[in-house]
Structure formats: structure tokens, C-alpha cells
Design a protein around this motif. Structure first.
Motif, PDB file in Angstrom:
ATOM      1  N   GLU A  34     -27.199  -1.777  13.593  1.00  0.00           N
ATOM      2  CA  GLU A  34     -27.324  -2.701  12.462  1.00  0.00           C
ATOM      3  C   GLU A  34     -26.369  -3.894  12.579  1.00  0.00           C
ATOM      4  O   GLU A  34     -26.741  -5.028  12.270  1.00  0.00           O
ATOM      5  CB  GLU A  34     -27.040  -1.945  11.168  1.00  0.00           C
ATOM      6  CG  GLU A  34     -27.136  -2.783   9.924  1.00  0.00           C
ATOM      7  CD  GLU A  34     -26.811  -2.011   8.665  1.00  0.00           C
ATOM      8  OE1 GLU A  34     -26.424  -2.653   7.686  1.00  0.00           O
ATOM      9  OE2 GLU A  34     -26.945  -0.778   8.671  1.00  0.00           O
ATOM     10  N   LEU A  35     -25.162  -3.657  13.055  1.00  0.00           N
ATOM     11  CA  LEU A  35     -24.207  -4.754  13.206  1.00  0.00           C
ATOM     12  C   LEU A  35     -24.640  -5.731  14.286  1.00  0.00           C
ATOM     13  O   LEU A  35     -24.486  -6.944  14.132  1.00  0.00           O
ATOM     14  CB  LEU A  35     -22.815  -4.212  13.506  1.00  0.00           C
ATOM     15  CG  LEU A  35     -22.175  -3.438  12.368  1.00  0.00           C
ATOM     16  CD1 LEU A  35     -20.871  -2.813  12.826  1.00  0.00           C
ATOM     17  CD2 LEU A  35     -21.952  -4.335  11.168  1.00  0.00           C
ATOM     18  N   GLN A  86     -27.671  -6.351  15.091  1.00  0.00           N
ATOM     19  CA  GLN A  86     -28.767  -7.117  14.497  1.00  0.00           C
ATOM     20  C   GLN A  86     -28.212  -8.251  13.663  1.00  0.00           C
ATOM     21  O   GLN A  86     -28.734  -9.367  13.683  1.00  0.00           O
ATOM     22  CB  GLN A  86     -29.646  -6.220  13.630  1.00  0.00           C
ATOM     23  CG  GLN A  86     -30.538  -5.296  14.405  1.00  0.00           C
ATOM     24  CD  GLN A  86     -31.369  -4.421  13.486  1.00  0.00           C
ATOM     25  OE1 GLN A  86     -31.139  -4.354  12.286  1.00  0.00           O
ATOM     26  NE2 GLN A  86     -32.342  -3.740  14.059  1.00  0.00           N
ATOM     27  N   CYS A  87     -27.153  -7.982  12.931  1.00  0.00           N
ATOM     28  CA  CYS A  87     -26.527  -9.004  12.090  1.00  0.00           C
ATOM     29  C   CYS A  87     -25.962 -10.137  12.963  1.00  0.00           C
ATOM     30  O   CYS A  87     -26.139 -11.315  12.648  1.00  0.00           O
ATOM     31  CB  CYS A  87     -25.426  -8.353  11.261  1.00  0.00           C
ATOM     32  SG  CYS A  87     -24.916  -9.317   9.843  1.00  0.00           S
ATOM     33  N   ARG A  90     -28.859 -12.170  14.307  1.00  0.00           N
ATOM     34  CA  ARG A  90     -29.393 -13.058  13.256  1.00  0.00           C
ATOM     35  C   ARG A  90     -28.479 -14.263  13.066  1.00  0.00           C
ATOM     36  O   ARG A  90     -28.949 -15.387  12.866  1.00  0.00           O
ATOM     37  CB  ARG A  90     -29.557 -12.296  11.940  1.00  0.00           C
ATOM     38  CG  ARG A  90     -30.752 -11.390  11.922  1.00  0.00           C
ATOM     39  CD  ARG A  90     -31.134 -10.919  10.528  1.00  0.00           C
ATOM     40  NE  ARG A  90     -30.024 -10.512   9.690  1.00  0.00           N
ATOM     41  CZ  ARG A  90     -29.601  -9.254   9.524  1.00  0.00           C
ATOM     42  NH1 ARG A  90     -30.200  -8.272  10.151  1.00  0.00           N
ATOM     43  NH2 ARG A  90     -28.589  -8.985   8.733  1.00  0.00           N
ATOM     44  N   ALA A  91     -27.168 -14.044  13.141  1.00  0.00           N
ATOM     45  CA  ALA A  91     -26.216 -15.155  13.011  1.00  0.00           C
ATOM     46  C   ALA A  91     -26.390 -16.145  14.160  1.00  0.00           C
ATOM     47  O   ALA A  91     -26.386 -17.365  13.947  1.00  0.00           O
ATOM     48  CB  ALA A  91     -24.790 -14.621  12.979  1.00  0.00           C
ATOM     49  N   LEU A 137     -23.465 -14.300   7.590  1.00  0.00           N
ATOM     50  CA  LEU A 137     -23.888 -13.096   8.313  1.00  0.00           C
ATOM     51  C   LEU A 137     -22.742 -12.492   9.126  1.00  0.00           C
ATOM     52  O   LEU A 137     -22.569 -11.266   9.158  1.00  0.00           O
ATOM     53  CB  LEU A 137     -25.074 -13.419   9.226  1.00  0.00           C
ATOM     54  CG  LEU A 137     -26.405 -13.652   8.517  1.00  0.00           C
ATOM     55  CD1 LEU A 137     -27.405 -14.285   9.469  1.00  0.00           C
ATOM     56  CD2 LEU A 137     -26.941 -12.346   7.963  1.00  0.00           C
ATOM     57  N   GLU A 150     -20.262 -10.844   6.779  1.00  0.00           N
ATOM     58  CA  GLU A 150     -20.821  -9.564   6.335  1.00  0.00           C
ATOM     59  C   GLU A 150     -20.615  -8.492   7.402  1.00  0.00           C
ATOM     60  O   GLU A 150     -20.225  -7.358   7.095  1.00  0.00           O
ATOM     61  CB  GLU A 150     -22.303  -9.751   6.040  1.00  0.00           C
ATOM     62  CG  GLU A 150     -23.035  -8.511   5.624  1.00  0.00           C
ATOM     63  CD  GLU A 150     -24.529  -8.774   5.460  1.00  0.00           C
ATOM     64  OE1 GLU A 150     -25.310  -7.885   5.843  1.00  0.00           O
ATOM     65  OE2 GLU A 150     -24.900  -9.858   4.965  1.00  0.00           O
ATOM     66  N   ALA A 151     -20.859  -8.830   8.656  1.00  0.00           N
ATOM     67  CA  ALA A 151     -20.677  -7.872   9.751  1.00  0.00           C
ATOM     68  C   ALA A 151     -19.207  -7.466   9.870  1.00  0.00           C
ATOM     69  O   ALA A 151     -18.901  -6.287  10.102  1.00  0.00           O
ATOM     70  CB  ALA A 151     -21.175  -8.470  11.059  1.00  0.00           C
ATOM     71  N   LYS A 210     -18.331  -4.993   7.151  1.00  0.00           N
ATOM     72  CA  LYS A 210     -18.966  -3.681   7.353  1.00  0.00           C
ATOM     73  C   LYS A 210     -18.211  -2.879   8.402  1.00  0.00           C
ATOM     74  O   LYS A 210     -18.075  -1.671   8.291  1.00  0.00           O
ATOM     75  CB  LYS A 210     -20.420  -3.846   7.800  1.00  0.00           C
ATOM     76  CG  LYS A 210     -21.360  -4.179   6.678  1.00  0.00           C
ATOM     77  CD  LYS A 210     -22.783  -4.262   7.193  1.00  0.00           C
ATOM     78  CE  LYS A 210     -23.730  -4.635   6.077  1.00  0.00           C
ATOM     79  NZ  LYS A 210     -25.115  -4.800   6.587  1.00  0.00           N
TER      80      LYS A 210
END
Length: 113
Positions: free
Chosen positions: A18-19, A21-22, A25-26, A41, A44-45, A48
């Protein structure tokens, strides 16, 4: 009968972290020119996975590109602390030089970090 494709156990699609992916996306947002979304983004990573120095360094680089020098310095300091705690001397030295560059006001090249 369902039309969904079924994979044999040996051919299951790889689930991407998931990280990661983040982060991807960034990168995509940055390529599209949406630096603010990329910054959000990455932040947020970082929150997390607070113990990942690489994520903090990526966040610092994006902050630096956007002229958010205080945020960049703070993120680099966090990344440095994590590298020192992990006894990763080589990467810690690189982070020290990046912090010095931020404090001197040197620009960040588009290819760096």
C-alpha cells in the motif's frame, strides 16, 4: 457462472504494498504537474510508516522542490535520525549533506532524490 477471471494458486496477481502504491501515485501526480497532490500523498505515506527513512527523504525532496524549506529540513532531520538509528552511516552522510544544502539555500535539481 461468473465471468470473473480465476487465477490458479501459482498465478495469483502480486499484491503491491500500500505504501509503494502511495509513492507511485505521488510520482504520477508530480509528472502530471500536480505537485501539491504529490506532497500530500508522500506526507500520508510518511505518517503511515513513520520509521521509513526513504519515505521521509522523498517527502523532503518534494517539499524542497515546492519551496517549503522548513518542512524539507524537518523531514530530512527525521530521515537522518532514522538512518543513524539503523546504523546506516553512508546514507546518513548523504542526508547530512542534503541538510547542509537546504540550510545554504542551494537548489534541488529535478533528478535529485
Amino acid at each position: 457462472m461468473s465471468k470473473r477471471r480465476r487465477f490458479p494458486a501459482s498465478e495469483q496477481p502480486v499484491v503491491v504494498d500500500e505504501l509503494e502504491q502511495c509513492v507511485e501515485r505521488a510520482r504520477r501526480q508530480r509528472r502530471r504537474g500536480d505537485d501539491r497532490k504529490a506532497l500530500v500523498l508522500l506526507r500520508e505515506a510518511c505518517f503511515k510508516a513513520g520509521s521509513d527513512a526513504r519515505l521521509w527523504t522523498l517527502y523532503a525532496a518534494q517539499s524542497w522542490r515546492m519551496g517549503r524549506i522548513a518542512d524539507a529540513r524537518q523531514a530530512l532531520t527525521q530521515a537522518l535520525w532514522l538512518r543513524e538509528r539503523a546504523h546506516d552511516a553512508a546514507r546518513a552522510n548523504v542526508l547530512r549533506s542534503l541538510i547542509a544544502s537546504v540550510e545554504l539555500g542551494n537548489g534541488l535539481t529535478s533528478r535529485a532524490a
